[in-house]
Design an enzyme around this catalytic site. Structure first.
Site, mmCIF file in Angstrom:
data_model
loop_
_atom_site.group_PDB
_atom_site.id
_atom_site.type_symbol
_atom_site.label_atom_id
_atom_site.label_comp_id
_atom_site.label_asym_id
_atom_site.label_seq_id
_atom_site.Cartn_x
_atom_site.Cartn_y
_atom_site.Cartn_z
ATOM 1 N N CYS A 1 40.180 34.353 38.864
ATOM 2 C CA CYS A 1 39.689 34.986 39.833
ATOM 3 C C CYS A 1 41.258 34.700 40.978
ATOM 4 O O CYS A 1 41.156 35.342 41.992
ATOM 5 C CB CYS A 1 38.654 34.877 40.919
ATOM 6 S SG CYS A 1 37.177 35.654 39.860
ATOM 7 N N HIS B 1 41.953 52.333 45.768
ATOM 8 C CA HIS B 1 42.702 52.053 44.886
ATOM 9 C C HIS B 1 43.519 51.022 45.774
ATOM 10 O O HIS B 1 44.592 51.510 45.860
ATOM 11 C CB HIS B 1 43.468 53.668 44.489
ATOM 12 C CG HIS B 1 42.324 54.182 43.274
ATOM 13 N ND1 HIS B 1 40.663 54.766 43.810
ATOM 14 C CD2 HIS B 1 42.673 54.237 42.585
ATOM 15 C CE1 HIS B 1 40.590 55.490 42.420
ATOM 16 N NE2 HIS B 1 41.533 55.143 41.756
ATOM 17 N N GLU C 1 30.294 43.578 43.298
ATOM 18 C CA GLU C 1 31.764 43.496 42.565
ATOM 19 C C GLU C 1 31.191 43.406 41.482
ATOM 20 O O GLU C 1 32.139 44.401 40.227
ATOM 21 C CB GLU C 1 32.409 41.956 42.440
ATOM 22 C CG GLU C 1 33.084 42.053 44.589
ATOM 23 C CD GLU C 1 33.731 40.052 43.939
ATOM 24 O OE1 GLU C 1 33.975 40.140 42.750
ATOM 25 O OE2 GLU C 1 34.645 40.119 44.654
HETATM 26 N N1 LIG Z 1 30.646 34.070 46.262
HETATM 27 C C1 LIG Z 1 31.332 34.283 45.162
HETATM 28 N N2 LIG Z 1 31.911 33.711 44.706
HETATM 29 C C2 LIG Z 1 32.467 34.325 43.711
HETATM 30 C C3 LIG Z 1 33.399 35.781 43.711
HETATM 31 C C4 LIG Z 1 33.032 36.222 45.231
HETATM 32 O O1 LIG Z 1 33.530 37.220 45.708
HETATM 33 N N3 LIG Z 1 32.145 35.829 46.009
HETATM 34 N N4 LIG Z 1 34.185 36.271 42.855
HETATM 35 C C5 LIG Z 1 34.942 35.779 42.363
HETATM 36 C C6 LIG Z 1 35.266 37.346 41.607
HETATM 37 O O2 LIG Z 1 36.020 38.499 42.328
HETATM 38 C C7 LIG Z 1 34.781 38.107 40.040
HETATM 39 O O3 LIG Z 1 35.357 38.636 39.671
HETATM 40 C C8 LIG Z 1 33.616 38.231 40.346
HETATM 41 O O4 LIG Z 1 32.450 37.446 40.086
HETATM 42 P P1 LIG Z 1 31.848 37.252 38.649
HETATM 43 O O5 LIG Z 1 30.276 37.191 39.123
HETATM 44 O O6 LIG Z 1 32.093 36.338 38.336
HETATM 45 O O7 LIG Z 1 32.198 38.202 37.924
HETATM 46 P P2 LIG Z 1 32.162 38.133 36.125
HETATM 47 O O8 LIG Z 1 31.822 39.343 35.586
HETATM 48 O O9 LIG Z 1 32.985 37.814 35.626
HETATM 49 O O10 LIG Z 1 30.776 37.078 35.713
HETATM 50 P P3 LIG Z 1 30.324 36.296 35.030
HETATM 51 O O11 LIG Z 1 28.472 36.110 34.928
HETATM 52 O O12 LIG Z 1 30.770 35.314 35.065
HETATM 53 O O13 LIG Z 1 30.795 37.602 33.301
HETATM 54 C C9 LIG Z 1 34.328 35.132 41.638
HETATM 55 N N5 LIG Z 1 33.238 34.544 42.022
HETATM 56 ZN ZN LIG Z 2 37.271 39.809 41.748
#
Ligand SMILES: Nc1nc2c(c(=O)[nH]1)N=C([C@H](O)[C@H](O)COP(=O)(O)OP(=O)(O)OP(=O)(O)O)CN2
Ligand SMILES: [Zn+2]
Length: 127
Positions: free
Chosen positions: A31, A75, A114
């Site tokens: 991230c 965007h 997200e």
């Molecule tokens: N408590 C939080 N943890 C994380 C956040 C957040 O905003 N609050 N954000 C991120 C990143 O923005 C990431 O892009 C999104 O999280 P994640 O669930 O890890 O996304 P993935 O689709 O990559 O999930 P996988 O389960 O690892 O495939 C990270 N953490």
């Molecule tokens: Zn993210």
């Protein structure tokens, strides 16, 4: 027929596309790199039902309240938006909550997703 006291909530979902990175994660964290999400927002209101109209507020009121925030987020690189220099889901949810203005309504929950699997919900602390 029994008259049961009910609490009523209405919700509406919105989406926007934006990029972000998280500036305070450790070096090498995925991230820390700029990446994008199709953010999904769910706004939930709680309150009394209008005796004549039969609704809390018109869903159109939610559209009107969301639109100026959508304009600031859609965007964009969220890190560039004032107050969102560290755009985690948690801080984005609070940012939206603090700026949502829906006359005559109380926002009881605000959810930011997200991804399909990850989300954050904020609501007013009791008391
Ligand atoms: N408590 C939080 N943890 C994380 C956040 C957040 O905003 N609050 N954000 C991120 C990143 O923005 C990431 O892009 C999104 O999280 P994640 O669930 O890890 O996304 P993935 O689709 O990559 O999930 P996988 O389960 O690892 O495939 C990270 N953490
Ligand atoms: Zn993210």
């Amino acid at each position: 027929m029994k008259k049961i006291p009910l609490i009523t909530e209405i919700s509406k979902e919105y989406t926007f596309e934006a990029a972000h990175h998280l500036p305070h994660v450790e070096k090498g964290h995925k991230c820390s790199r700029v990446h994008g999400h199709s953010y999904r927002i769910e706004i939930t209101l709680q309150g009394p039902i209008h005796p004549q109209l039969g609704w809390l507020v018109d869903f159109a009121e939610l559209n009107a309240a969301w639109e100026p925030l959508n304009e600031q987020l859609d965007h964009r690189l969220l890190n560039d938006v004032p107050g969102l220099e560290n755009p985690t889901s948690e801080l984005l949810a609070a940012w939206i909550y603090e700026r949502l203005d829906i006359p005559g309504a109380r926002v009881s929950r605000l959810k930011v997703a997200e991804t399909c699997m990850s989300s954050c919900t904020v609501f007013p602390a009791p008391g």
